[in-house]
Design a protein around this motif. Structure first.
Motif, PDB file in Angstrom:
ATOM      1  N   THR A  48     -15.307  27.206  25.013  1.00 45.75           N
ATOM      2  CA  THR A  48     -14.688  27.475  26.309  1.00 45.75           C
ATOM      3  C   THR A  48     -13.303  26.807  26.245  1.00 45.75           C
ATOM      4  O   THR A  48     -12.821  26.502  25.179  1.00 45.75           O
ATOM      5  CB  THR A  48     -15.500  26.862  27.464  1.00 45.75           C
ATOM      6  OG1 THR A  48     -15.365  25.429  27.419  1.00 45.75           O
ATOM      7  CG2 THR A  48     -16.971  27.247  27.377  1.00 45.75           C
ATOM      8  N   GLY A  84     -10.551  27.750  31.038  1.00 44.33           N
ATOM      9  CA  GLY A  84     -10.825  27.681  32.471  1.00 44.33           C
ATOM     10  C   GLY A  84     -10.103  26.468  33.052  1.00 44.33           C
ATOM     11  O   GLY A  84      -9.329  26.560  33.984  1.00 44.33           O
ATOM     12  N   LYS A 119     -17.811  30.264  34.007  1.00 50.22           N
ATOM     13  CA  LYS A 119     -17.711  31.721  33.780  1.00 50.22           C
ATOM     14  C   LYS A 119     -17.645  31.994  32.268  1.00 50.22           C
ATOM     15  O   LYS A 119     -18.340  32.890  31.767  1.00 50.22           O
ATOM     16  CB  LYS A 119     -16.458  32.261  34.483  1.00 50.22           C
ATOM     17  CG  LYS A 119     -16.246  33.756  34.338  1.00 50.22           C
ATOM     18  CD  LYS A 119     -15.179  34.267  35.300  1.00 50.22           C
ATOM     19  CE  LYS A 119     -13.775  33.901  34.870  1.00 50.22           C
ATOM     20  NZ  LYS A 119     -12.737  34.403  35.765  1.00 50.22           N
ATOM     21  N   GLN A 120     -16.872  31.206  31.554  1.00 49.68           N
ATOM     22  CA  GLN A 120     -16.814  31.373  30.090  1.00 49.68           C
ATOM     23  C   GLN A 120     -18.176  31.080  29.458  1.00 49.68           C
ATOM     24  O   GLN A 120     -18.596  31.777  28.536  1.00 49.68           O
ATOM     25  CB  GLN A 120     -15.754  30.442  29.491  1.00 49.68           C
ATOM     26  CG  GLN A 120     -14.328  30.922  29.683  1.00 49.68           C
ATOM     27  CD  GLN A 120     -13.381  30.136  28.782  1.00 49.68           C
ATOM     28  OE1 GLN A 120     -13.087  28.983  29.049  1.00 49.68           O
ATOM     29  NE2 GLN A 120     -12.914  30.754  27.711  1.00 49.68           N
ATOM     30  N   SER A 130     -21.064  31.522  30.810  1.00 50.98           N
ATOM     31  CA  SER A 130     -22.035  32.608  31.024  1.00 50.98           C
ATOM     32  C   SER A 130     -21.717  33.797  30.118  1.00 50.98           C
ATOM     33  O   SER A 130     -22.620  34.532  29.717  1.00 50.98           O
ATOM     34  CB  SER A 130     -22.139  32.983  32.499  1.00 50.98           C
ATOM     35  OG  SER A 130     -20.938  33.553  32.906  1.00 50.98           O
ATOM     36  N   GLN A 166     -15.423  25.994  37.705  1.00 56.90           N
ATOM     37  CA  GLN A 166     -15.860  27.365  37.979  1.00 56.90           C
ATOM     38  C   GLN A 166     -15.549  28.312  36.806  1.00 56.90           C
ATOM     39  O   GLN A 166     -16.400  29.088  36.361  1.00 56.90           O
ATOM     40  CB  GLN A 166     -15.123  27.824  39.241  1.00 56.90           C
ATOM     41  CG  GLN A 166     -15.576  29.124  39.800  1.00 56.90           C
ATOM     42  CD  GLN A 166     -14.575  29.606  40.878  1.00 56.90           C
ATOM     43  OE1 GLN A 166     -13.692  28.850  41.322  1.00 56.90           O
ATOM     44  NE2 GLN A 166     -14.706  30.853  41.257  1.00 56.90           N
ATOM     45  N   THR A 167     -14.318  28.239  36.308  1.00 58.73           N
ATOM     46  CA  THR A 167     -13.945  29.169  35.224  1.00 58.73           C
ATOM     47  C   THR A 167     -14.579  28.767  33.896  1.00 58.73           C
ATOM     48  O   THR A 167     -14.939  29.617  33.082  1.00 58.73           O
ATOM     49  CB  THR A 167     -12.412  29.278  35.100  1.00 58.73           C
ATOM     50  OG1 THR A 167     -11.854  29.346  36.408  1.00 58.73           O
ATOM     51  CG2 THR A 167     -12.014  30.503  34.311  1.00 58.73           C
ATOM     52  N   THR A 211      -7.318  34.100  32.201  1.00 54.16           N
ATOM     53  CA  THR A 211      -8.781  33.996  32.107  1.00 54.16           C
ATOM     54  C   THR A 211      -9.392  33.712  33.487  1.00 54.16           C
ATOM     55  O   THR A 211     -10.467  34.230  33.810  1.00 54.16           O
ATOM     56  CB  THR A 211      -9.170  32.906  31.076  1.00 54.16           C
ATOM     57  OG1 THR A 211      -8.512  33.214  29.835  1.00 54.16           O
ATOM     58  CG2 THR A 211     -10.665  32.827  30.854  1.00 54.16           C
ATOM     59  N   ARG A 212      -8.691  32.927  34.281  1.00 51.02           N
ATOM     60  CA  ARG A 212      -9.187  32.698  35.657  1.00 51.02           C
ATOM     61  C   ARG A 212      -9.211  34.009  36.438  1.00 51.02           C
ATOM     62  O   ARG A 212     -10.115  34.256  37.232  1.00 51.02           O
ATOM     63  CB  ARG A 212      -8.294  31.680  36.381  1.00 51.02           C
ATOM     64  CG  ARG A 212      -8.523  30.247  35.901  1.00 51.02           C
ATOM     65  CD  ARG A 212      -7.626  29.269  36.644  1.00 51.02           C
ATOM     66  NE  ARG A 212      -7.828  27.901  36.157  1.00 51.02           N
ATOM     67  CZ  ARG A 212      -7.056  26.873  36.479  1.00 51.02           C
ATOM     68  NH1 ARG A 212      -6.016  27.031  37.302  1.00 51.02           N
ATOM     69  NH2 ARG A 212      -7.313  25.674  36.001  1.00 51.02           N
ATOM     70  N   SER A 235     -12.568  39.132  35.177  1.00 53.19           N
ATOM     71  CA  SER A 235     -13.992  39.096  35.538  1.00 53.19           C
ATOM     72  C   SER A 235     -14.819  38.736  34.300  1.00 53.19           C
ATOM     73  O   SER A 235     -14.359  38.913  33.158  1.00 53.19           O
ATOM     74  CB  SER A 235     -14.434  40.468  36.054  1.00 53.19           C
ATOM     75  OG  SER A 235     -14.427  41.392  34.995  1.00 53.19           O
ATOM     76  N   GLY A 236     -16.028  38.264  34.548  1.00 51.43           N
ATOM     77  CA  GLY A 236     -16.928  37.955  33.442  1.00 51.43           C
ATOM     78  C   GLY A 236     -17.154  39.181  32.567  1.00 51.43           C
ATOM     79  O   GLY A 236     -17.231  39.089  31.338  1.00 51.43           O
TER      80      GLY A 236
END
Ligand code: NIG
Ligand code: FE
Length: 407
Positions: free
Chosen positions: A145, A148, A156-157, A159, A152-153, A114-115, A118-119
């Motif tokens: 989520t 991550g 990302k989840q 978003s 940061q990750t 997952t890291r 990409s989104g």
């Protein structure tokens, strides 16, 4: 514009609010029912005879079908990359979920994938899962989520969840689960400190997630660590959920009840004392039959929970590790055949009580005046067919806010 939905052999309404204990035995079914929808909301519910009287507007002939409220899947981990079928085959040969985790496998493998993703990749995968869930009647899905395990990750989840909220027809409920597992090489106390300092406030700042969740388990987080995390989450405005008593009795249920959690989930290893606590509390007891099935574990004691007066919901727990399925038809069959729930109890668990676990029981989860017109039309005439045609998807069409979105 108004539309009258009529010619419904059984209209399962689940009206009358969240169901606890014995009240789950009655899903408030209307034989030869009908309901009126205006601007995406339900404005009248009754028998066909009552609603047709004097009605001259547009009508939708349901062809003598069974109709239920849309299902609320209140526990999923559906934003992730990669897959872990190898672990599944190890488990088929006798390995346990916890032993794989102890050897450094499990959730952290999905974290790596997952890291790296990409989104955009995460979003399009998630959309595919949601489309299949919709085909099985899911009109509200909670998404966590937790793959991550760094700020940061996790963001990302979040978003991705936000984009799903903006793009999907179904209701999407976000949950921050930064404390899903211990990142490789981390110390649990220090990691919880980091969540409190960094990821929880950052997640709260996005406003996307209503809930915060944590995995209270041997090899994950202790009840003491969870209490620190959940107290901070509450202070930041999150409602709480707990992964509790899944593989070992770890104190997650009593902690969740004490902190006023919206739900405690899993409960495979819950003790009688904690069942009694749930019987007196407004915390929803969420059972995840598909996880027990996929792990080959004993099911959560749904019968005892219902008989003890708890508010029982059922959800999929879809994730790439312990439960790589979100099959509603299979879940209904497992509830009725193995967990000894009646069909009405299973339906209440998946609709109004699932909506409650998502914090959505005031807007959806039942076919009732003022609620969103989210409902499912089946290729059968009575609710008993749902577990009887075990594992077979009988959904003919699905509506959200009065609009046909599948079928
Ligand atoms: O709910 N228990 C923790 N989390 C998931 C499993 C996640 C995974 O293995 O990737 C669950 O079962
Ligand atoms: Fe889970």
């Amino acid at each position: 514009m108004q539309v009258l939905y009529r010619n419904i052999s059984q209209l399962v309404t689940c009206r009358g609010g969240v169901r606890r204990g014995g009240a789950m035995a009655d899903a408030a079914v209307i034989e030869d029912g009908a309901f009126l929808v205006e601007e995406g909301r339900i404005v009248r519910v009754g028998t066909r005879r009552e609603l047709e009287q004097g009605y001259r507007g547009e009508a939708y002939d349901c062809g003598g079908a069974l109709i239920t409220p849309g299902f609320a899947d209140s526990h999923t981990h559906l934003v992730f990359a990669g897959e872990r079928s190898e672990e599944f085959s190890w488990r088929l040969r006798g390995d346990s979920y916890l032993s794989i985790m102890e050897r450094g496998g499990g959730i952290v493998n999905t974290v790596d994938a997952t890291r790296a993703a990409s989104g955009e990749e995460l979003f399009s995968q998630a959309q595919k899962h949601l489309a299949k869930m919709l085909e099985m009647g899911v009109t509200c899905a909670e998404i966590k989520t937790g793959y991550g395990l760094d700020t940061q990750t996790e963001l990302k989840q979040i978003s991705v969840i936000q984009r799903l909220q903006e793009n999907e027809k179904m209701q999407i409920v976000g949950t921050f689960m930064g404390a899903h597992a211990l990142p490789r090489g981390a110390d649990a106390d220090e990691y919880i400190d980091e969540c409190i300092r960094e990821s929880l406030p950052a997640a709260a700042g996005t406003g996307v997630c209503e809930f915060a969740d944590i995995f209270v388990e041997k090899g994950a987080f202790s009840a003491e660590q969870a209490e620190r995390y959940l107290r901070k989450a509450k202070e930041l405005g999150f409602a709480l959920k707990v992964h509790a008593d899944e593989m070992t009795p770890s104190g997650g249920t009593r902690l969740g009840v004490r902190l006023g959690a919206k739900s405690v989930d899993h409960l495979l290893k819950i003790c009688d004392e904690d069942i009694a606590l749930l019987g007196k509390s407004d915390t929803v007891a969420t059972v995840l039959p598909l996880t027990a099935f996929c792990l080959g574990e004993e099911y959560a004691p749904a019968r005892k929970l219902i008989d003890g007066g708890a508010i029982v919901a059922a959800a999929s727990d879809f994730n790439p590790g312990s439960c790589c399925t979100y099959s509603i038809p299979l879940m209904i069959a497992l509830m009725c055949i193995y967990m000894k729930m009646s069909v009405d109890e299973a339906l209440c668990a998946l609709t109004i009580n699932g909506a409650a676990a998502c914090g959505r029981d005031k807007v959806s989860g039942s076919i009732e005046c003022g609620k969103r017109a989210d409902f499912v039309l089946f290729d059968c005439k009575k609710r008993e067919c749902l577990p009887y045609y075990s594992g077979i998807n009988l959904v003919r069409s699905v509506f959200t806010e009065g609009e046909k979105v599948y079928g």
